[in-house]
Design a protein around this motif. Sequence first.
Motif, short mmCIF file in Angstrom:
data_model
loop_
_atom_site.label_atom_id
_atom_site.label_comp_id
_atom_site.label_asym_id
_atom_site.label_seq_id
_atom_site.Cartn_x
_atom_site.Cartn_y
_atom_site.Cartn_z
N GLU A 220 0.79 -1.36 -0.05
CA GLU A 220 -0.06 0.04 0.11
C GLU A 220 1.00 1.14 0.16
O GLU A 220 0.44 2.23 -0.38
CB GLU A 220 -0.60 -0.09 1.15
N LEU A 221 1.97 1.23 0.66
CA LEU A 221 2.57 2.48 0.76
C LEU A 221 3.96 2.78 -0.07
O LEU A 221 4.26 3.84 -0.57
CB LEU A 221 3.33 2.46 2.36
N CYS A 222 4.62 1.46 -0.44
CA CYS A 222 5.98 1.70 -1.12
C CYS A 222 5.80 1.55 -2.52
O CYS A 222 5.17 0.72 -3.25
CB CYS A 222 6.84 0.83 -0.57
N GLU A 223 6.53 2.55 -3.30
CA GLU A 223 6.78 2.62 -4.76
C GLU A 223 7.99 2.01 -5.26
O GLU A 223 8.12 1.78 -6.38
CB GLU A 223 6.36 4.08 -5.18
N GLU A 224 9.01 1.76 -4.30
CA GLU A 224 10.14 1.08 -4.56
C GLU A 224 10.54 0.17 -3.53
O GLU A 224 10.63 0.25 -2.39
CB GLU A 224 11.21 2.18 -4.94
N ILE A 225 10.89 -1.12 -3.85
CA ILE A 225 11.53 -1.97 -3.15
C ILE A 225 13.05 -2.13 -3.45
O ILE A 225 13.37 -2.21 -4.40
CB ILE A 225 10.89 -3.50 -3.27
N VAL A 226 13.85 -2.16 -2.24
CA VAL A 226 15.31 -2.19 -2.24
C VAL A 226 15.50 -3.79 -1.42
O VAL A 226 15.35 -3.82 -0.19
CB VAL A 226 16.02 -1.11 -1.77
N GLU A 227 16.25 -4.61 -2.25
CA GLU A 227 16.57 -5.77 -1.46
C GLU A 227 18.06 -5.91 -1.17
O GLU A 227 18.70 -5.50 -1.88
CB GLU A 227 16.08 -7.01 -2.13
N MET A 228 18.30 -6.30 0.13
CA MET A 228 19.92 -6.59 0.53
C MET A 228 20.12 -7.91 0.52
O MET A 228 19.47 -8.72 1.17
CB MET A 228 19.79 -5.80 2.11
N TYR A 229 20.94 -8.23 -0.62
CA TYR A 229 20.93 -9.68 -0.77
C TYR A 229 22.51 -9.85 -1.28
O TYR A 229 22.88 -9.38 -1.98
CB TYR A 229 19.96 -10.06 -1.90
N ASN A 230 23.04 -10.99 -0.81
CA ASN A 230 24.56 -11.38 -1.12
C ASN A 230 25.31 -10.13 -0.88
O ASN A 230 26.24 -9.66 -1.71
CB ASN A 230 24.73 -11.42 -2.41
N ASN A 231 25.32 -9.37 0.45
CA ASN A 231 26.04 -8.03 0.60
C ASN A 231 25.91 -6.83 -0.24
O ASN A 231 26.67 -5.85 -0.36
CB ASN A 231 27.68 -8.34 0.66
N GLN A 232 24.74 -6.91 -1.16
CA GLN A 232 24.63 -5.78 -2.12
C GLN A 232 23.15 -5.43 -2.15
O GLN A 232 22.29 -5.95 -1.31
CB GLN A 232 24.93 -6.32 -3.64
N LEU A 233 22.75 -4.38 -2.74
CA LEU A 233 21.40 -3.59 -2.79
C LEU A 233 20.75 -4.01 -4.21
O LEU A 233 21.66 -3.69 -5.16
CB LEU A 233 21.31 -2.29 -2.44
N TYR A 234 19.70 -4.46 -4.50
CA TYR A 234 18.89 -4.61 -5.48
C TYR A 234 17.72 -3.87 -5.61
O TYR A 234 17.03 -3.97 -4.86
CB TYR A 234 18.77 -6.26 -5.95
N LYS A 235 17.76 -3.02 -6.74
CA LYS A 235 16.37 -1.98 -6.69
C LYS A 235 15.18 -2.33 -7.77
O LYS A 235 15.78 -2.94 -8.77
CB LYS A 235 16.68 -0.50 -7.01
N TYR A 236 14.13 -2.19 -6.99
CA TYR A 236 13.07 -2.73 -7.93
C TYR A 236 12.06 -1.70 -7.95
O TYR A 236 11.52 -1.40 -6.86
CB TYR A 236 12.20 -3.97 -7.43
N LYS A 237 11.64 -0.93 -9.21
CA LYS A 237 10.55 0.12 -9.20
C LYS A 237 9.16 -0.53 -9.22
O LYS A 237 9.00 -1.14 -10.24
CB LYS A 237 10.86 0.84 -10.39
N GLY A 238 8.60 -0.24 -8.24
CA GLY A 238 7.24 -1.03 -7.88
C GLY A 238 6.90 -1.37 -6.35
O GLY A 238 7.97 -1.34 -5.70
N ASN A 239 5.59 -1.88 -6.41
CA ASN A 239 5.26 -2.27 -5.22
C ASN A 239 5.90 -3.76 -4.68
O ASN A 239 6.81 -4.31 -5.45
CB ASN A 239 3.83 -2.21 -4.83
N TYR A 240 5.50 -4.18 -3.35
CA TYR A 240 6.03 -5.50 -3.22
C TYR A 240 5.48 -6.55 -4.09
O TYR A 240 6.40 -7.56 -4.20
CB TYR A 240 5.51 -6.11 -1.69
N SER A 241 4.39 -6.68 -4.50
CA SER A 241 3.77 -7.63 -5.48
C SER A 241 4.78 -7.74 -6.77
O SER A 241 5.10 -8.78 -7.18
CB SER A 241 2.52 -7.60 -5.70
N TYR A 242 4.96 -6.43 -7.30
CA TYR A 242 6.01 -6.43 -8.35
C TYR A 242 7.32 -6.88 -8.26
O TYR A 242 7.83 -7.64 -8.99
CB TYR A 242 5.89 -4.96 -8.95
N PHE A 243 7.79 -6.62 -6.84
CA PHE A 243 9.35 -6.99 -6.40
C PHE A 243 9.30 -8.42 -6.51
O PHE A 243 10.13 -9.12 -7.07
CB PHE A 243 9.47 -6.25 -5.28
#
Length: 629
Positions: A220-243
């Motif tokens: 409901e709130l977020c327009e971008e998800i940033v995942e912390m994985y394998n010591n790095q950041l991966y960015k996804y433009k969209g909500n959690y379902s899109y992520f």
Amino acid sequence: MGNILLAEHISKSYGDKLLFEDITLGIDEGQKIALVAANGTGKTSFLDIIAGSVEPDTGTVSLREGTKVGYLSQNPDLNDKNTIFEELFHSDNPFIKAIRNYELSIKYLEQKDNTDNRKFMQDAMNRMDAMQAWDYEEKVKEILSRLKLGDIHQPVSILSGGQRKKVALARVLMQQVDLMILDEPTNHLDIEMIEWLENFLSRQKLALLLVTHDRYFLDELCEEIVEMYNNQLYKYKGNYSYFLEKREELHQQMLREIDKAKNLYRKELEWMRRMPKARGTKAQARVEAFYSLEQKANQQVDDSRSQLFVKSERLGKKILEINDIYKSFGNLKIVEAFSYTFKRGEKIGVVGPNGIGKSTLFNMIVGDEKPDKGSIVHGQTTKISYFSQQGMQVEGNKRVLEIVKDVAEEIELHNGTMSASRFLSYFNFDSTTQYNYFNNLSGGEKRRLYLLMKLMENPNFLILDEPTNDLDIPTLAILEDFLRNFNGCVLISSHDRAFLDNLVDHVFVFEGHGHVKDFPGNYTQYRLKTQKEEKQKQIQKPKKQQNKRKPGKRDPNKASYKQKQRHAHLEQEIQKLEDEKDKLTQKMNSGELAPQQLQENSEKIGELMEKIDELTSEWMELEEIVNPE
């Protein structure tokens, strides 16, 4: 628009453990970002660095000039010597200062009605008028009311962990900031509070960076998800379902690349073994490329998790019958005339505000509490495993693997067995954590271990009381998969709406005053139905003449000074009585009171409810005058 905050080339390690390396994140004005990752990967450390409370090993954090930041940490630092009021209103914000003086003037006048205190009250109201701060005061009142922070003059030292988190959350929400950083803001909130917070934050014109395991909250709130994985950041433009959708695509791509790297690595390894020690320039470059390739070939990516079917006892025709049960503590009705016959394979959610009696129902089912009337009958083959909110106790300080092996060296599955170590790995306990001591585990890890131990009992009827608290999103997904495959009955109380919707067939709704409704559908379907009913009631109400006022101006036809004073006093008095009633109810639910104490508390609750009703009637009359719209 540009960044209001830029974290560049950030690295952080604790001892030999690398959390993240050379990561960069920019946050724009008004942008709402969620940070997701498994527990222990460094989410909180990254937020601490961004908020300025922890120094990175490398990198810098830059704020645009004039940018104000509010931070809710996972373990808020409150001063036990202060009252809630002092924690909330200790601020340089001129609006909060004005409201603080206004609230203090009400308190002083209640204590002693004299000329000085009346003058202080008038000066405080004049200051509120001059600053046009009445709308801001309404915002503060909304926050305190929705988070049920009633007696704001009680000391911080007596608060529970959950209450302290709510005070810290209220303090952040009251601030006027450009960027709000929230670490697990939904912990310790019931569903009603979570839905309010979701709506409140969506109305605010500010940037947001948050960590939460509540997936609907993220959607409901977020327009971008940033995942912390394998010591790095991966960015996804969209909500959690899109992520979720794009993350799976990325992981599949990474798996293909690693597979290619492994094939090439085998060829290069053979060349390295044949290559003489004296190497030319071209050969040296190939050697350096080999080590880079080796690192990539040894990368680990979580692939789709195989399904796990734990063996459970066969359920007979008769599973569990609840026959017309009643349960009260004095005048406080928990359950009244409730009946239900469980069917094979059912998964039922249990919802309602905190303290309304959900745990009491569970305690009656397992026999820790007796109903006042009626009966609960277990089938002969029914084997119940109960995950309670109290958690597990461990004698001595054993290692995690030892604790599990004390129950079983091998866990029985429908299609064979699994070692204790592998079963722990399935629930995200890596080899290092398996040899860690129980006392060294985090709160979330202890709850995860307790949950795993309950699942190991091979039950055919699971009762889970708030199992999702402190679990990260990857663990929630594992638990959901496990429960979907579970052939027995499941009864779940949880504040995680997505968790309930993904699992349950219908819900028991605690509506208060002993009423428990069986709703045929999941939580969201129930909520949509009640919202529709509420709208219908509003439409049917006769429209009142509305007396609008301009923002920041008080209506001259508003309530008198004495009426407004009495109205504010009643709100605080009713909340004090509600808090006292809740504390007594919790004591009675604890099962630790003697019969005489139960009777005394029961009588006291009855007196409190009568007083609350009396004051509420008076408040409602004044509400029509003070807030006519």
